[in-house]
Design an enzyme around this catalytic site. Structure first.
Site, PDB file in Angstrom:
ATOM      1  N   SER A  29      26.864  15.744 -12.989  1.00 36.43           N
ATOM      2  CA  SER A  29      28.324  15.776 -13.051  1.00 36.43           C
ATOM      3  C   SER A  29      28.900  16.478 -11.825  1.00 36.43           C
ATOM      4  O   SER A  29      29.919  16.053 -11.277  1.00 36.43           O
ATOM      5  CB  SER A  29      28.782  16.493 -14.321  1.00 36.43           C
ATOM      6  OG  SER A  29      28.421  15.766 -15.463  1.00 36.43           O
ATOM      7  N   LYS A  65      32.480  27.582 -17.228  1.00 38.28           N
ATOM      8  CA  LYS A  65      32.211  26.595 -16.175  1.00 38.28           C
ATOM      9  C   LYS A  65      33.476  26.086 -15.488  1.00 38.28           C
ATOM     10  O   LYS A  65      33.395  25.361 -14.521  1.00 38.28           O
ATOM     11  CB  LYS A  65      31.440  25.399 -16.754  1.00 38.28           C
ATOM     12  CG  LYS A  65      29.974  25.657 -16.985  1.00 38.28           C
ATOM     13  CD  LYS A  65      29.255  24.352 -17.250  1.00 38.28           C
ATOM     14  CE  LYS A  65      27.757  24.545 -17.321  1.00 38.28           C
ATOM     15  NZ  LYS A  65      27.048  23.279 -17.501  1.00 38.28           N
ATOM     16  N   HIS A  72      23.973  10.602 -18.714  1.00 35.56           N
ATOM     17  CA  HIS A  72      24.268  11.050 -20.077  1.00 35.56           C
ATOM     18  C   HIS A  72      24.297   9.857 -21.027  1.00 35.56           C
ATOM     19  O   HIS A  72      23.695   9.887 -22.108  1.00 35.56           O
ATOM     20  CB  HIS A  72      25.644  11.740 -20.149  1.00 35.56           C
ATOM     21  CG  HIS A  72      25.755  12.991 -19.364  1.00 35.56           C
ATOM     22  ND1 HIS A  72      26.823  13.240 -18.524  1.00 35.56           N
ATOM     23  CD2 HIS A  72      24.957  14.085 -19.285  1.00 35.56           C
ATOM     24  CE1 HIS A  72      26.677  14.430 -17.980  1.00 35.56           C
ATOM     25  NE2 HIS A  72      25.550  14.960 -18.420  1.00 35.56           N
ATOM     26  N   ARG A 124      15.679  16.393 -15.794  1.00 38.03           N
ATOM     27  CA  ARG A 124      15.532  15.563 -14.594  1.00 38.03           C
ATOM     28  C   ARG A 124      14.377  16.013 -13.718  1.00 38.03           C
ATOM     29  O   ARG A 124      13.770  15.220 -13.028  1.00 38.03           O
ATOM     30  CB  ARG A 124      16.823  15.598 -13.774  1.00 38.03           C
ATOM     31  CG  ARG A 124      17.996  14.937 -14.462  1.00 38.03           C
ATOM     32  CD  ARG A 124      19.246  15.160 -13.676  1.00 38.03           C
ATOM     33  NE  ARG A 124      19.564  16.591 -13.724  1.00 38.03           N
ATOM     34  CZ  ARG A 124      20.728  17.126 -13.439  1.00 38.03           C
ATOM     35  NH1 ARG A 124      21.713  16.362 -13.051  1.00 38.03           N
ATOM     36  NH2 ARG A 124      20.934  18.410 -13.520  1.00 38.03           N
TER      37      ARG A 124
END
Length: 161
Positions: free
Chosen positions: A129, A42, A18, A91
């Protein structure tokens, strides 16, 4: 014309991937807003306030980067912030498919908002993460995946658990 970019995410926690994207975006745009999403669906490890504080600490040396917590629709937040560009990290191909859908929806909701896809530097392509939290929860070394202050916050969080 000043161009303001919005880099949204849950940032639970902020990773070196990030941070890499934010710093690179800060070189490309006049202003970058790191938009920390509340996203209660989440069930984040860190509260919104903690995630905002961790991100602020990571970018306090960058004069054109600000950090703001938000809830609700990203397209609306971007309009309120007068952002013209959304930064999205990609990614892998699987990320692109999902991000393409989001970009189309955001453009539909806010036609003045364009999405820019950025790839992380090679050393950060596998970092997420979720993986960082798992590694740290099981006592693994995450020092090469997150800023030092984030590593310390993660260790404190798991020490209390």
């Amino acid at each position: 014309m000043q161009v303001k970019a919005i880099y949204p995410g849950t940032f639970d926690p902020l990773t070196n991937g990030h941070a890499d994207l934010v710093l690179r975006a800060a070189r490309l745009f006049d202003a970058v807003v790191v938009a920390v999403a509340a996203n209660p669906s989440k069930q984040p490890l860190f509260s919104l306030e903690q995630r905002v504080a961790l991100a602020q600490q990571a970018f306090d040396h960058c004069p054109n980067v600000s950090v703001i917590g938000f809830s609700g629709l990203l397209a609306q937040f971007a309009k309120e912030q007068q952002g013209q560009v959304l930064i999205r990290g990609v990614r892998a191909v699987a990320d692109f498919e999902y991000e393409f859908q989001l970009a189309s929806m955001n453009r539909s909701l806010n036609p003045d908002l364009d999405s820019i896809f950025m790839t992380p530097s090679e050393k950060n392509t596998f970092i997420s993460s979720t993986l960082v939290k798992e590694v740290c929860r099981h006592g693994g070394d995450v020092s090469s995946f997150v800023p030092l202050h984030v590593e310390q916050a993660l260790k404190q969080k798991w020490a209390k658990a």
